[in-house]
Design an enzyme around this catalytic site. Structure first.
Site, PDB file in Angstrom:
ATOM      1  N   ALA A  52       7.125 -11.290   3.082  1.00 54.39           N
ATOM      2  CA  ALA A  52       6.665 -10.299   2.096  1.00 54.39           C
ATOM      3  C   ALA A  52       7.182  -8.932   2.519  1.00 54.39           C
ATOM      4  O   ALA A  52       7.745  -8.786   3.619  1.00 54.39           O
ATOM      5  CB  ALA A  52       5.141 -10.276   2.042  1.00 54.39           C
ATOM      6  N   LYS A  53       7.042  -7.963   1.687  1.00 54.84           N
ATOM      7  CA  LYS A  53       7.389  -6.579   2.042  1.00 54.84           C
ATOM      8  C   LYS A  53       6.688  -5.657   1.076  1.00 54.84           C
ATOM      9  O   LYS A  53       6.400  -6.034  -0.064  1.00 54.84           O
ATOM     10  CB  LYS A  53       8.904  -6.360   1.938  1.00 54.84           C
ATOM     11  CG  LYS A  53       9.403  -5.157   2.697  1.00 54.84           C
ATOM     12  CD  LYS A  53       9.578  -5.469   4.165  1.00 54.84           C
ATOM     13  CE  LYS A  53      10.076  -4.298   4.952  1.00 54.84           C
ATOM     14  NZ  LYS A  53      10.375  -4.670   6.340  1.00 54.84           N
ATOM     15  N   GLY A  54       6.412  -4.435   1.533  1.00 51.62           N
ATOM     16  CA  GLY A  54       5.785  -3.458   0.643  1.00 51.62           C
ATOM     17  C   GLY A  54       6.389  -2.092   0.852  1.00 51.62           C
ATOM     18  O   GLY A  54       7.134  -1.865   1.815  1.00 51.62           O
TER      19      GLY A  54
END
Ligand code: NAD
Length: 423
Positions: free
Chosen positions: A115-117
Site C-alpha cells: 500500500a502507499k499513501g
C-alpha cells in the site's frame, strides 16, 4: 494499423511512474508466461481512496488538501507502505509506489501486501502544529481502512517518527490501544532500534554481497552516492565502515567529490550540525549531474525518482547501480544499461531494509517485547541475504536482469498466495 491505439500508447520517455512499474511487471510476466486475466488482477489496486483534508492553518486560513491511500494487494498479508508528504504527490505516483510495495514485501518474503499513501503538500512550508493537524485530520478520513491486520502505514519522504506517533494516537482514539497499527515510531514509543538506519544499512549490506558475488573487494570499489538523507547517509556510513572508497556524495545543495575518498564521518557530523551538506569545505564541489557521470565502479541513486534517463544514460560510467531510491532509473535507461552489461540492483530489493525492520517492529509490538540492536541487525542481514541469493539464482537460471528476476520471484509468490486464498 490502428492509429488511435498507437496515438494512445504512452511514449516510454513520457511514461508516468505507474506505467514504468507496469512495464517492469510485464517484462517479468512475459518470462513467467502469465495470461492477461491474471496480469490484470495482479496489476490493479484493490482499493484507491482519495480524501479531502480540510484544516485551519496557524494564521486562521482554511486550507483544503488532497490525501490518498492506495491499497494494492493483500494476498500475502496486511498491506504495508509509507506515507509521503510532498508537493508532487498524485494518485499515479501513490499507485506506482503501492504496487512496488507489494512486490518488495513478497520479494523479501515477509507476510505483507503493498500500500502507499500521501498528501499533496509542501512540508517545508508547514509549522509543526500544522503538520500535526493535517496528519490527525487525514487519519480521521482513513482510520476505517487502516490498522494492524489490514494496512499499516510507515514514514516516507516528508514524514518521520513523530508523524507516526500522531497517527498512532489518532487511530487509537477510534480503535483502542494497539501500537502495531503503525511502524517507524520513535524508539521510546514502541519503535524498533535500528529502524532509522535500516534502509541505508540494507543498501550497504547488498552492495557488499553483490561485490562478493562478482569477486571484487570493497577497497577497490569507488562509490558515488546521490542523496545524503536517511537512505544515502546510512548507506554511506555502512559502506565507509566496510572499506568501500566513497569518492562522491550529494544532496539538494550539490555534490562533493574527492578522488582519494571522502571523510564520511566528518560529512555526517556536518549534516547533523547544519541540516545539510551546504558549506562543507573538505571536498571539490560538483553538480548532481556530474556526480551521476563520475568514473566510479558503483553508483547509488538515493534521492529522487527518474534521475537516470534516456537523455543522460550515455554518460553513466558506473559498472553497478544500486537503487537506494524508488524508481531512480527510467525503463528506457534501464534497457540501455542492461545492454551495456551494467548490473542494476532494483529498488524492490535494494531499499527493502526499511520495510523489513518495520516488519520486525510490528512483530515486537504484537509480542509486547523489544529486540536489542544486534538482533535487529542480524535478522535484517538474514532476510536481505536470502532475498539476494534468490534473485541472483533466478537471474542466472533464466538469464535475465536482476530486476526482471526480482519481479519474477515476487509475482510468482503473490500469484501463488492469491490462488491458495482465492482471488
Ligand atoms: P530524505 O528526505 O531523508 O533524503 C533525501 C535526500 O535527497 C536529501 O539528502 C536531499 O537533500 C536529497 N535531494 C533532494 N532533492 C535532490 C535533488 N534534486 N538532487 C540531489 N539530491 C536531492 O529521504 P529518504 O528517506 O532518504 O528517501 C530517499 C529515497 O529513498 C526516496 O525515493 C524514498 O522513497 C526511498 N526510500 C526510502 C526509505 C526509507 O526508509 N527512508 C525506504 C525505501 C525507499
Amino acid at each position: 494499423m490502428n492509429t488511435a491505439a498507437v496515438a494512445a500508447a504512452p511514449k516510454p520517455s513520457h511514461m508516468k511512474q505507474n506505467e514504468a512499474v507496469q512495464l517492469y511487471f510485464d517484462r517479468a510476466a512475459d518470462k513467467l508466461g502469465l495470461d492477461e486475466a491474471t496480469r490484470k488482477r495482479l496489476k490493479m489496486a484493490r482499493r484507491e481512496l482519495t480524501v479531502q483534508v480540510a484544516v485551519e492553518m496557524d494564521d486562521g486560513r482554511q486550507e483544503t488538501l488532497v490525501g490518498y491511500r492506495v491499497q494494492h494487494n493483500n494476498a500475502r498479508g496486511p498491506m504495508k507502505g509509507g506515507l509521503r508528504y510532498h508537493w508532487e504527490v498524485d494518485l499515479d505516483e501513490v499507485r506506482a509506489l503501492a504496487s512496488l510495495m507489494t512486490w518488495k514485501t513478497a520479494l523479501v518474503n515477509i507476510p505483507y501486501g503493498g500500500a502507499k499513501g500521501g498528501i499533496c503538500v509542501d512540508p517545508r512550508e508547514l509549522s509543526r502544529k500544522e503538520m500535526e493537524r493535517i496528519t490527525r485530520k487525514f487519519v480521521d478520513q482513513i482510520h476505517e481502512i487502516i490498522g494492524p491486520d489490514v494496512d499499516i502505514p510507515a514514514p516516507d519522504m516528508g514524514t518521520n517518527a513523530e508523524t507516526m506517533s500522531w497517527i498512532r494516537n489518532q487511530w487509537e482514539k477510534y480503535h483502542g490501544f494497539n501500537p502495531a497499527c503503525i511502524t517507524g515510531k520513535p524508539v521510546e514509543d514502541y519503535g524498533a532500534r535500528g529502524r532509522e538506519e535500516a534502509t541505508g544499512r540494507g543498501v550497504g549490506i547488498l552492495a557488499f554481497k553483490l561485490l562478493k558475488r562478482l569477486g571484487r573487494r570493497p577497497a577497490d570499489c569507488r562509490v558515488a552516492i546521490q542523496g545524503f538523507g536517511n537512505v544515502g547517509s546510512h548507506a554511506a556510513k555502512y559502506m565507509h565502515e566496510s572499506e568501500f572508497k566513497i569518492v562522491a556524495v550529494s544532496d539538494i545543495t550539490g555534490g562533493y567529490f574527492n578522488p582519494n575518498g571522502l571523510d564520511i564521518p566528518g560529512m555526517l557530523q556536518h549534516t547533523l550540525k547544519y541540516g545539510s551538506l551546504k558549506g562543507y569545505s573538505g571536498a571539490e564541489s560538483i553538480s548532481n549531474e556530474q556526480l551521476l557521470a563520475l568514473d566510479v565502479e558503483l553508483l547509488v541513486p538515493s534521492a529522487l525518482g527518474n534521475v537516470i534517463r534516456e537523455d543522460n544514460v550515455a554518460n553513466i560510467k558506473a559498472k553497478f547501480v544500486i537503487e537506494g531510491a524508488n524508481n531512480p532509473v527510467h525503463p528506457l535507461a534501464d534497457e540501455v544499461l542492461h545492454e551495456r552489461g551494467v548490473v542494476v540492483m532494483p529498488d524492490i530489493l535494494a531499499n527493502a531494509g526499511g520495510v523489513t525492520v518495520s516488519y520486525f517492529e510490528w512483530v515486537m509490538n504484537r509480542q509486547y517485547y523489544s529486540w536489542d540492536l544486534n538482533r535487529v541487525r542480524q535478522q535484517l542481514d538474514a532476510v536481505l541475504s536470502a532475498a539476494f541469493e534468490d534473485v541472483w539464482q533466478e537471474a542466472n537460471t533464466h538469464q535475465v536482469s536482476l530486476r526482471t528476476a526480482a519481479f519474477m520471484i515476487a509475482i510468482s509468490r503473490v500469484k501463488r498466495a492469491s490462488e491458495l486464498g482465492g482471488y
